[in-house]
Design an enzyme around this catalytic site. Structure first.
Site, PDB file in Angstrom:
ATOM      1  CD  GLU A  99      -4.405 -30.005  -3.958  1.00 14.22           C
ATOM      2  OE1 GLU A  99      -4.003 -29.473  -2.905  1.00 14.22           O
ATOM      3  OE2 GLU A  99      -5.527 -30.560  -4.047  1.00 14.22           O
TER       4      GLU A  99
ATOM      5  CB  THR B 161      -6.954 -28.555  -1.032  1.00 18.26           C
ATOM      6  OG1 THR B 161      -7.115 -29.413  -2.169  1.00 18.26           O
ATOM      7  CG2 THR B 161      -6.187 -27.304  -1.424  1.00 18.26           C
TER       8      THR B 161
ATOM      9  CB  SER C  50     -11.691 -39.048  -6.172  1.00 22.75           C
ATOM     10  OG  SER C  50     -11.981 -38.029  -5.244  1.00 22.75           O
TER      11      SER C  50
ATOM     12  CG  ASN D 129     -12.399 -35.478  -2.610  1.00 22.43           C
ATOM     13  OD1 ASN D 129     -13.569 -35.747  -2.393  1.00 22.43           O
ATOM     14  ND2 ASN D 129     -11.970 -35.163  -3.821  1.00 22.43           N
TER      15      ASN D 129
END
Length: 284
Positions: A129, A167, A223, A225
């Site tokens: 990202e 994010t 991942s 998050n």
């Protein structure tokens, strides 16, 4: 045993949208080879299922350049501008499944860069990202991931600074890093681009972890998050376990506990969460 499952656990809006896009295109584009640029999301189980449906993952720009036909779907994390430009130049058909919240950041940094602002991205420089955001931010861009880097940062020109965030970055860490940079006295504009769903997930996970004897965090090892959720829960509950699927977990570890909390990253399918939850309840 009491099992408390986080309401926010599992697919977020952007991830669900990207996954649905792939399966919709598989049905729609009968006979046409479907590719994703990078894994569509950070979850091996989902990617394996897509591969079983004939979807192939492009892992590099070189692989993309070698394409002669087929449809490419841009991953939920987004890609640098040059990737979109390359596909436009080569006439490669593609569908953009970038999370709308990430796409908004692309627009912000592109516009601010054109105005002459220096861009600071708070996040992990190796995360796809952040790589994508960086690719829309022009030449004058810096990625900062921790307090040490924030302390060392210097704006060697009189340029205005625009700060955005990955994010899925930890909200409290973001505030701390912004404070360090702000104290340097630069002309700075801060845009909190951490996804609301991320903040809600982290807040709920922290709240549950404080109240239970053991905490299970479900998600892919890559991942971002989910890693953040594990860090948050570990600080509140000593018995916190990070698993990708039920096969990674030994149920005997819960023999002496009375309450178990379950949360999951934004790329974790509901069926995996339910499998873990049901097995905890059945075994105890």
């Amino acid at each position: 045993m009491e099992v408390i499952r986080a309401k926010s656990a599992g697919f977020c809006f952007g991830v669900k949208r990207a996954v649905d896009t792939v399966y919709e295109q598989v049905e729609k584009q009968m006979g046409k080879q479907i590719y994703t640029y990078g894994p569509i999301i950070h979850n091996e189980e989902v990617v394996k299922d897509m591969e079983a449906h004939g979807v192939k993952v492009l892992h590099s720009e070189e692989e993309l350049k070698g394409l002669e036909e087929g449809l490419v779907i841009i991953r939920s994390h987004g890609v640098p501008k040059r990737i979109c430009d390359l596909m436009d130049e080569k006439g490669i058909e593609y569908v953009d499944a970038t999370c709308p919240f990430v796409k908004r950041i692309h627009k912000i940094v592109a516009e601010e860069s054109k105005k002459g602002s220096r861009i600071i991205i708070i996040g992990n420089p190796d995360h796809p990202e952040v790589e994508g955001i960086r690719g829309w931010a022009g030449e004058n861009v810096t990625v900062i991931k921790n307090a040490e880097e924030a302390e060392k940062f210097e704006n060697t020109t009189s340029e205005r600074i625009c700060v955005v965030s990955q994010t899925t970055f930890n909200y409290n860490k973001f505030k701390d890093l912004v404070e360090i940079i702000s104290e340097k006295g630069y002309d700075i504009s801060v845009l909190n681009t951490i996804c609301n769903a991320t903040r809600e997930r982290q807040t709920e996970a922290r709240s549950i972890a404080k109240e239970v004897d053991a905490m299970i965090v479900i998600g892919d090892k890559h991942s971002s998050n989910t890693q953040k959720l594990y860090e948050i829960c570990s600080r509140e509950c000593h018995n916190t376990y990070y698993i990708q699927t039920l096969d990674d977990f030994d149920m005997n570890q819960l023999r002496s506990v009375e309450t178990v909390g379950i949360t999951a990253g934004a790329s974790t399918p509901n069926n995996i969460i339910e499998e873990v939850q049901n097995n905890v309840r059945i075994n105890f």
